[in-house]
Write a protein that holds these residues in place. Structure first.
Motif, PDB file in Angstrom:
ATOM      1  N   ALA A 112      -9.117 -14.293  -3.108  1.00 35.87           N
ATOM      2  CA  ALA A 112      -7.684 -14.335  -2.857  1.00 35.87           C
ATOM      3  C   ALA A 112      -7.172 -12.901  -2.791  1.00 35.87           C
ATOM      4  CB  ALA A 112      -6.957 -15.100  -3.964  1.00 35.87           C
ATOM      5  N   TYR A 113      -6.225 -12.672  -1.907  1.00 34.91           N
ATOM      6  CA  TYR A 113      -5.600 -11.345  -1.776  1.00 34.91           C
ATOM      7  C   TYR A 113      -4.106 -11.511  -2.003  1.00 34.91           C
ATOM      8  CZ  TYR A 113      -3.856  -7.088   0.568  1.00 34.91           C
ATOM      9  OH  TYR A 113      -3.204  -5.918   0.882  1.00 34.91           O
ATOM     10  N   PHE A 122       5.026 -17.778  -8.109  1.00 36.56           N
ATOM     11  CA  PHE A 122       4.313 -18.810  -7.350  1.00 36.56           C
ATOM     12  C   PHE A 122       2.854 -18.422  -7.139  1.00 36.56           C
ATOM     13  CE2 PHE A 122       2.837 -20.507  -3.273  1.00 36.56           C
ATOM     14  CZ  PHE A 122       3.114 -21.859  -3.410  1.00 36.56           C
ATOM     15  N   SER A 123       2.623 -17.163  -6.780  1.00 40.22           N
ATOM     16  CA  SER A 123       1.266 -16.700  -6.500  1.00 40.22           C
ATOM     17  C   SER A 123       0.410 -16.694  -7.757  1.00 40.22           C
ATOM     18  CB  SER A 123       1.315 -15.298  -5.884  1.00 40.22           C
ATOM     19  OG  SER A 123       2.025 -15.303  -4.667  1.00 40.22           O
ATOM     20  N   ILE A 270      -4.545 -15.626   1.300  1.00 41.97           N
ATOM     21  CA  ILE A 270      -3.681 -14.460   1.201  1.00 41.97           C
ATOM     22  C   ILE A 270      -2.319 -14.932   0.727  1.00 41.97           C
ATOM     23  CG2 ILE A 270      -2.991 -14.599   3.634  1.00 41.97           C
ATOM     24  CD1 ILE A 270      -2.727 -11.553   3.615  1.00 41.97           C
ATOM     25  N   TRP A 271      -1.694 -14.121  -0.083  1.00 48.57           N
ATOM     26  CA  TRP A 271      -0.411 -14.459  -0.689  1.00 48.57           C
ATOM     27  C   TRP A 271       0.593 -13.380  -0.297  1.00 48.57           C
ATOM     28  CZ3 TRP A 271      -0.579 -19.106  -3.406  1.00 48.57           C
ATOM     29  CH2 TRP A 271      -1.867 -19.628  -3.558  1.00 48.57           C
ATOM     30  N   PHE A 290      -9.036 -20.264   6.153  1.00 42.51           N
ATOM     31  CA  PHE A 290      -8.167 -19.198   5.667  1.00 42.51           C
ATOM     32  C   PHE A 290      -6.795 -19.788   5.343  1.00 42.51           C
ATOM     33  CE2 PHE A 290      -5.226 -15.606   6.215  1.00 42.51           C
ATOM     34  CZ  PHE A 290      -5.815 -14.676   5.375  1.00 42.51           C
ATOM     35  N   TYR A 291      -6.328 -19.529   4.131  1.00 37.05           N
ATOM     36  CA  TYR A 291      -5.056 -20.081   3.665  1.00 37.05           C
ATOM     37  C   TYR A 291      -3.986 -18.996   3.560  1.00 37.05           C
ATOM     38  CZ  TYR A 291      -7.893 -23.981   1.739  1.00 37.05           C
ATOM     39  OH  TYR A 291      -8.742 -25.036   1.543  1.00 37.05           O
ATOM     40  N   LEU A 292      -2.753 -19.399   3.792  1.00 36.93           N
ATOM     41  CA  LEU A 292      -1.591 -18.575   3.480  1.00 36.93           C
ATOM     42  C   LEU A 292      -0.790 -19.285   2.404  1.00 36.93           C
ATOM     43  CD1 LEU A 292       0.590 -16.384   3.828  1.00 36.93           C
ATOM     44  CD2 LEU A 292       1.496 -17.720   5.771  1.00 36.93           C
TER      45      LEU A 292
END
Length: 338
Positions: A112-113, A122-123, A270-271, A290-292
Protein backbone atom coordinates in the motif's frame (compact mmCIF):
# COMPACT_ATOMS: atom_id res chain seq x y z
CA UNK A 1 -11.73 -29.98 -14.25
CA UNK A 2 -9.98 -30.27 -10.88
CA UNK A 3 -10.18 -27.47 -8.31
CA UNK A 4 -7.57 -27.65 -5.55
CA UNK A 5 -9.04 -25.18 -3.08
CA UNK A 6 -7.54 -23.20 -0.19
CA UNK A 7 -8.45 -23.22 3.49
CA UNK A 8 -8.41 -19.52 4.39
CA UNK A 9 -11.65 -18.63 2.56
CA UNK A 10 -12.87 -22.18 1.98
CA UNK A 11 -16.24 -21.29 0.44
CA UNK A 12 -15.59 -18.00 -1.38
CA UNK A 13 -12.39 -19.02 -3.16
CA UNK A 14 -13.92 -22.30 -4.29
CA UNK A 15 -17.14 -20.62 -5.46
CA UNK A 16 -15.11 -18.36 -7.73
CA UNK A 17 -13.89 -21.45 -9.59
CA UNK A 18 -16.67 -24.03 -9.27
CA UNK A 19 -19.67 -21.93 -10.30
CA UNK A 20 -18.08 -20.45 -13.46
CA UNK A 21 -16.75 -23.91 -14.37
CA UNK A 22 -20.23 -25.42 -14.18
CA UNK A 23 -21.75 -22.49 -16.09
CA UNK A 24 -19.14 -23.04 -18.79
CA UNK A 25 -20.24 -26.66 -19.15
CA UNK A 26 -17.65 -28.48 -17.07
CA UNK A 27 -17.91 -31.20 -14.47
CA UNK A 28 -15.82 -30.39 -11.39
CA UNK A 29 -13.81 -32.45 -8.91
CA UNK A 30 -13.03 -30.53 -5.71
CA UNK A 31 -9.95 -31.40 -3.73
CA UNK A 32 -10.14 -29.11 -0.70
CA UNK A 33 -7.34 -28.31 1.71
CA UNK A 34 -6.55 -30.90 4.36
CA UNK A 35 -7.44 -28.20 6.89
CA UNK A 36 -10.97 -27.84 5.49
CA UNK A 37 -11.84 -31.13 3.73
CA UNK A 38 -15.55 -31.11 4.60
CA UNK A 39 -16.07 -27.87 2.67
CA UNK A 40 -15.60 -29.87 -0.51
CA UNK A 41 -18.26 -32.29 0.64
CA UNK A 42 -20.59 -29.35 1.35
CA UNK A 43 -20.37 -28.28 -2.30
CA UNK A 44 -21.13 -31.80 -3.52
CA UNK A 45 -24.18 -32.04 -1.27
CA UNK A 46 -25.39 -28.55 -2.22
CA UNK A 47 -25.33 -29.33 -5.95
CA UNK A 48 -27.05 -32.67 -5.37
CA UNK A 49 -29.75 -30.98 -3.30
CA UNK A 50 -30.25 -28.41 -6.05
CA UNK A 51 -30.99 -31.23 -8.52
CA UNK A 52 -27.75 -31.13 -10.48
CA UNK A 53 -26.93 -34.17 -12.62
CA UNK A 54 -25.20 -36.92 -10.71
CA UNK A 55 -21.45 -36.50 -10.78
CA UNK A 56 -21.50 -32.89 -12.01
CA UNK A 57 -19.70 -31.75 -8.85
CA UNK A 58 -17.76 -34.29 -6.80
CA UNK A 59 -15.26 -34.00 -3.97
CA UNK A 60 -12.25 -36.03 -2.95
CA UNK A 61 -10.13 -36.16 0.20
CA UNK A 62 -6.63 -36.99 -0.93
CA UNK A 63 -2.95 -36.65 -0.07
CA UNK A 64 -0.37 -35.13 -2.42
CA UNK A 65 0.38 -38.37 -4.22
CA UNK A 66 -3.26 -39.10 -5.01
CA UNK A 67 -3.85 -35.50 -6.04
CA UNK A 68 -0.90 -35.70 -8.41
CA UNK A 69 -2.49 -38.78 -9.93
CA UNK A 70 -5.68 -36.84 -10.60
CA UNK A 71 -3.71 -34.02 -12.24
CA UNK A 72 -2.06 -36.52 -14.57
CA UNK A 73 -5.31 -38.34 -15.37
CA UNK A 74 -6.50 -37.87 -18.99
CA UNK A 75 -10.02 -37.17 -17.76
CA UNK A 76 -8.89 -33.91 -16.16
CA UNK A 77 -8.47 -31.16 -18.75
CA UNK A 78 -8.05 -28.12 -16.49
CA UNK A 79 -6.55 -27.61 -13.02
CA UNK A 80 -7.15 -24.66 -10.73
CA UNK A 81 -4.93 -24.31 -7.66
CA UNK A 82 -4.99 -21.75 -4.85
CA UNK A 83 -2.16 -22.00 -2.37
CA UNK A 84 1.56 -21.54 -1.86
CA UNK A 85 4.21 -20.86 -4.49
CA UNK A 86 5.80 -24.22 -3.68
CA UNK A 87 2.46 -25.97 -4.14
CA UNK A 88 1.94 -24.12 -7.41
CA UNK A 89 5.26 -25.36 -8.73
CA UNK A 90 4.35 -28.92 -7.75
CA UNK A 91 0.98 -28.67 -9.53
CA UNK A 92 2.59 -27.16 -12.62
CA UNK A 93 5.22 -29.91 -12.65
CA UNK A 94 2.59 -32.63 -12.34
CA UNK A 95 0.67 -31.18 -15.28
CA UNK A 96 3.76 -30.72 -17.44
CA UNK A 97 3.60 -32.53 -20.75
CA UNK A 98 -0.19 -32.82 -20.83
CA UNK A 99 -0.81 -29.45 -22.55
CA UNK A 100 -3.72 -28.60 -20.26
CA UNK A 101 -4.49 -25.22 -18.76
CA UNK A 102 -3.38 -24.69 -15.17
CA UNK A 103 -4.66 -21.72 -13.18
CA UNK A 104 -2.44 -20.76 -10.23
CA UNK A 105 -3.33 -18.24 -7.54
CA UNK A 106 -0.33 -18.29 -5.27
CA UNK A 107 1.39 -16.00 -2.77
CA UNK A 108 1.25 -12.27 -2.30
CA UNK A 109 3.18 -9.49 -0.59
CA UNK A 110 0.72 -6.75 -1.35
CA UNK A 111 1.90 -3.15 -0.91
CA UNK A 112 0.00 0.00 0.00
CA UNK A 113 1.20 3.53 -0.75
CA UNK A 114 -0.21 6.29 1.45
CA UNK A 115 0.34 9.69 -0.14
CA UNK A 116 0.67 12.94 1.76
CA UNK A 117 -2.76 14.05 0.54
CA UNK A 118 -4.51 10.82 1.59
CA UNK A 119 -7.70 11.03 3.68
CA UNK A 120 -5.80 10.36 6.89
CA UNK A 121 -8.14 8.63 9.35
CA UNK A 122 -9.83 6.67 6.56
CA UNK A 123 -6.50 5.48 5.17
CA UNK A 124 -5.08 4.43 8.53
CA UNK A 125 -8.22 2.52 9.49
CA UNK A 126 -8.49 0.70 6.18
CA UNK A 127 -4.80 -0.12 5.85
CA UNK A 128 -4.75 -1.61 9.35
CA UNK A 129 -7.91 -3.58 8.65
CA UNK A 130 -6.50 -4.69 5.29
CA UNK A 131 -3.41 -6.01 7.05
CA UNK A 132 -5.05 -7.68 10.07
CA UNK A 133 -8.40 -8.91 8.77
CA UNK A 134 -8.69 -12.70 9.23
CA UNK A 135 -5.52 -12.41 11.35
CA UNK A 136 -3.63 -11.49 8.19
CA UNK A 137 -4.35 -14.88 6.61
CA UNK A 138 -5.46 -13.49 3.25
CA UNK A 139 -3.58 -13.75 -0.03
CA UNK A 140 -4.57 -10.15 -0.80
CA UNK A 141 -3.85 -8.74 2.67
CA UNK A 142 -1.71 -5.62 2.88
CA UNK A 143 1.72 -6.83 4.00
CA UNK A 144 3.87 -3.71 3.55
CA UNK A 145 2.94 -0.04 3.74
CA UNK A 146 4.89 2.82 2.18
CA UNK A 147 4.03 6.27 3.52
CA UNK A 148 5.07 9.58 1.99
CA UNK A 149 7.46 11.27 4.41
CA UNK A 150 5.31 14.26 5.48
CA UNK A 151 2.69 11.81 6.80
CA UNK A 152 4.98 9.01 7.96
CA UNK A 153 5.43 9.63 11.71
CA UNK A 154 1.78 10.51 12.18
CA UNK A 155 0.68 7.41 10.26
CA UNK A 156 2.88 5.05 12.29
CA UNK A 157 1.56 6.49 15.55
CA UNK A 158 -2.09 6.26 14.49
CA UNK A 159 -1.72 2.76 13.05
CA UNK A 160 -0.04 1.55 16.23
CA UNK A 161 -2.92 2.91 18.33
CA UNK A 162 -5.45 0.95 16.25
CA UNK A 163 -3.40 -2.25 16.28
CA UNK A 164 -3.18 -2.16 20.07
CA UNK A 165 -6.97 -2.35 20.21
CA UNK A 166 -7.09 -5.87 18.79
CA UNK A 167 -8.35 -8.50 21.22
CA UNK A 168 -7.20 -12.09 20.67
CA UNK A 169 -9.26 -15.14 21.49
CA UNK A 170 -11.97 -17.46 20.23
CA UNK A 171 -13.30 -15.74 17.09
CA UNK A 172 -16.82 -16.89 17.97
CA UNK A 173 -16.71 -15.02 21.31
CA UNK A 174 -18.05 -11.50 21.76
CA UNK A 175 -15.42 -8.80 21.74
CA UNK A 176 -12.74 -10.87 20.03
CA UNK A 177 -11.26 -9.19 16.95
CA UNK A 178 -8.22 -11.36 16.22
CA UNK A 179 -8.35 -15.14 15.94
CA UNK A 180 -5.63 -17.81 15.85
CA UNK A 181 -3.33 -19.00 13.12
CA UNK A 182 -4.43 -22.02 11.11
CA UNK A 183 -0.94 -23.55 11.08
CA UNK A 184 1.00 -24.64 14.14
CA UNK A 185 4.30 -23.26 12.87
CA UNK A 186 2.95 -19.84 11.89
CA UNK A 187 3.56 -18.00 15.21
CA UNK A 188 7.24 -18.98 15.29
CA UNK A 189 7.65 -18.11 11.60
CA UNK A 190 6.14 -14.65 12.12
CA UNK A 191 8.22 -14.05 15.24
CA UNK A 192 11.32 -14.84 13.20
CA UNK A 193 10.39 -12.29 10.53
CA UNK A 194 9.82 -9.59 13.15
CA UNK A 195 13.02 -10.36 15.05
CA UNK A 196 15.04 -10.26 11.83
CA UNK A 197 13.52 -6.91 10.81
CA UNK A 198 14.34 -5.39 14.21
CA UNK A 199 17.85 -6.84 14.24
CA UNK A 200 18.45 -5.19 10.87
CA UNK A 201 17.47 -1.73 12.08
CA UNK A 202 13.67 -1.70 12.21
CA UNK A 203 11.87 -0.08 15.11
CA UNK A 204 9.42 -2.34 16.93
CA UNK A 205 6.53 0.09 17.43
CA UNK A 206 3.93 -2.51 18.42
CA UNK A 207 5.61 -5.28 20.37
CA UNK A 208 3.85 -8.69 20.42
CA UNK A 209 4.78 -8.89 24.09
CA UNK A 210 2.23 -6.14 24.77
CA UNK A 211 -0.54 -8.74 24.26
CA UNK A 212 -1.58 -11.61 26.49
CA UNK A 213 -1.69 -14.79 24.41
CA UNK A 214 -4.76 -17.01 24.89
CA UNK A 215 -3.95 -20.31 26.57
CA UNK A 216 -5.51 -22.40 23.82
CA UNK A 217 -4.80 -22.08 20.11
CA UNK A 218 -1.94 -21.17 17.77
CA UNK A 219 -1.92 -17.41 18.30
CA UNK A 220 0.46 -14.78 16.92
CA UNK A 221 0.28 -11.40 18.60
CA UNK A 222 0.18 -8.28 16.39
CA UNK A 223 3.39 -6.48 15.49
CA UNK A 224 4.28 -3.27 13.65
CA UNK A 225 7.86 -2.66 12.58
CA UNK A 226 8.76 0.78 11.22
CA UNK A 227 11.70 1.69 9.06
CA UNK A 228 13.07 -1.80 8.46
CA UNK A 229 15.20 -2.38 5.34
CA UNK A 230 13.51 -3.15 2.04
CA UNK A 231 15.41 -6.41 1.62
CA UNK A 232 14.49 -7.96 4.98
CA UNK A 233 12.20 -10.99 5.13
CA UNK A 234 9.32 -9.01 6.65
CA UNK A 235 9.19 -6.87 3.50
CA UNK A 236 10.08 -9.50 0.91
CA UNK A 237 8.59 -12.82 2.04
CA UNK A 238 4.90 -13.57 2.44
CA UNK A 239 3.93 -13.34 6.12
CA UNK A 240 0.29 -14.48 6.15
CA UNK A 241 -0.23 -13.24 9.68
CA UNK A 242 -0.90 -10.18 11.87
CA UNK A 243 2.40 -8.38 11.30
CA UNK A 244 3.11 -5.31 9.17
CA UNK A 245 6.11 -3.29 8.00
CA UNK A 246 5.76 0.48 7.49
CA UNK A 247 8.45 2.33 5.52
CA UNK A 248 8.87 6.01 4.56
CA UNK A 249 9.24 7.11 0.94
CA UNK A 250 10.22 10.46 -0.53
CA UNK A 251 7.57 10.43 -3.23
CA UNK A 252 5.96 8.58 -6.12
CA UNK A 253 9.13 7.45 -7.88
CA UNK A 254 10.57 5.78 -4.81
CA UNK A 255 7.17 4.30 -3.93
CA UNK A 256 6.76 2.72 -7.37
CA UNK A 257 10.28 1.31 -7.29
CA UNK A 258 9.84 -0.26 -3.84
CA UNK A 259 6.32 -1.55 -4.53
CA UNK A 260 7.63 -3.33 -7.63
CA UNK A 261 10.64 -4.71 -5.73
CA UNK A 262 8.92 -7.99 -4.94
CA UNK A 263 8.66 -11.54 -6.24
CA UNK A 264 4.87 -11.23 -6.07
CA UNK A 265 2.15 -9.25 -7.80
CA UNK A 266 -1.42 -9.91 -6.67
CA UNK A 267 -2.83 -6.55 -5.51
CA UNK A 268 -1.55 -3.09 -4.66
CA UNK A 269 -3.30 -0.01 -3.33
CA UNK A 270 -2.76 3.74 -3.31
CA UNK A 271 -4.36 6.15 -0.88
CA UNK A 272 -4.77 9.66 -2.26
CA UNK A 273 -7.44 12.16 -3.31
CA UNK A 274 -5.74 12.72 -6.68
CA UNK A 275 -7.32 10.26 -9.12
CA UNK A 276 -5.05 11.19 -12.04
CA UNK A 277 -2.00 10.62 -9.84
CA UNK A 278 -3.36 7.25 -8.75
CA UNK A 279 -4.01 6.10 -12.32
CA UNK A 280 -0.55 7.18 -13.44
CA UNK A 281 1.04 5.18 -10.62
CA UNK A 282 -1.30 2.22 -11.11
CA UNK A 283 -0.24 1.89 -14.74
CA UNK A 284 3.35 1.38 -13.57
CA UNK A 285 2.77 -1.08 -10.74
CA UNK A 286 3.39 -4.76 -11.52
CA UNK A 287 0.23 -6.25 -10.09
CA UNK A 288 -2.95 -8.10 -10.97
CA UNK A 289 -5.32 -5.64 -9.29
CA UNK A 290 -4.69 -2.00 -8.40
CA UNK A 291 -6.92 -0.22 -5.88
CA UNK A 292 -7.57 3.43 -5.13
CA UNK A 293 -8.62 4.10 -1.53
CA UNK A 294 -9.57 0.49 -0.83
CA UNK A 295 -7.97 -2.94 -0.52
CA UNK A 296 -8.74 -6.62 -0.06
CA UNK A 297 -11.91 -6.41 -2.15
CA UNK A 298 -13.30 -8.58 -4.94
CA UNK A 299 -15.48 -7.25 -7.74
CA UNK A 300 -17.05 -10.15 -9.70
CA UNK A 301 -17.06 -7.97 -12.83
CA UNK A 302 -13.28 -7.56 -12.77
CA UNK A 303 -10.72 -10.29 -13.54
CA UNK A 304 -8.85 -11.66 -10.52
CA UNK A 305 -5.31 -12.42 -11.63
CA UNK A 306 -1.67 -11.95 -10.72
CA UNK A 307 1.85 -11.61 -12.07
CA UNK A 308 5.31 -12.92 -11.15
CA UNK A 309 5.29 -15.66 -8.49
CA UNK A 310 1.67 -14.89 -7.67
CA UNK A 311 0.85 -17.23 -10.55
CA UNK A 312 -1.08 -17.22 -13.78
CA UNK A 313 -4.61 -17.57 -15.07
CA UNK A 314 -7.74 -15.68 -14.12
CA UNK A 315 -10.99 -16.08 -12.20
CA UNK A 316 -14.06 -13.83 -12.01
CA UNK A 317 -15.43 -11.62 -14.80
CA UNK A 318 -16.11 -12.75 -18.36
CA UNK A 319 -12.40 -13.50 -18.71
CA UNK A 320 -12.55 -16.01 -15.88
CA UNK A 321 -15.53 -17.71 -17.52
CA UNK A 322 -13.86 -17.81 -20.94
CA UNK A 323 -10.77 -19.27 -19.30
CA UNK A 324 -12.84 -22.36 -18.49
CA UNK A 325 -14.00 -22.96 -22.06
CA UNK A 326 -12.40 -24.60 -25.09
CA UNK A 327 -12.50 -22.66 -28.34
CA UNK A 328 -13.77 -24.42 -31.42
CA UNK A 329 -14.30 -22.99 -34.91
CA UNK A 330 -17.32 -24.19 -36.93
CA UNK A 331 -16.58 -23.49 -40.60
CA UNK A 332 -19.70 -24.52 -42.55
CA UNK A 333 -20.04 -24.16 -46.28
CA UNK A 334 -23.75 -24.28 -46.92
CA UNK A 335 -23.93 -22.85 -50.44
CA UNK A 336 -22.38 -25.27 -52.90
CA UNK A 337 -21.38 -24.25 -56.46
CA UNK A 338 -23.80 -25.28 -59.15
Amino acid sequence: MLDIAAWNYPLLIAVNVIVPAVLAGNAVIIKHSSKTPLCGRAFTEAFAKAGAPEGLVQDIIADHAVTEGFIRHPGVNHVSFTGSVRGGREVSSAAAGRFIDVGLELGGKDPAYVCADAPFEFSVENCVDGAFYNAGQSCCAIERIYVEEPLYDRFVEAAAALIRQYAMGDPMADGVTLGPMASKGAPAFLAGQVQDAVARGGRLVVDPREFALPKQGWFAAPALVAGCPQDCALVQEESFGPVIAVLPVSGDEEAVSLMNDSAYGLTASIWTMDVARAVHIGERIETGTFYLNRCDFLDPALPWTGVKDTGKGVTLSRYGLLNLTQLKSMHLRTALPT
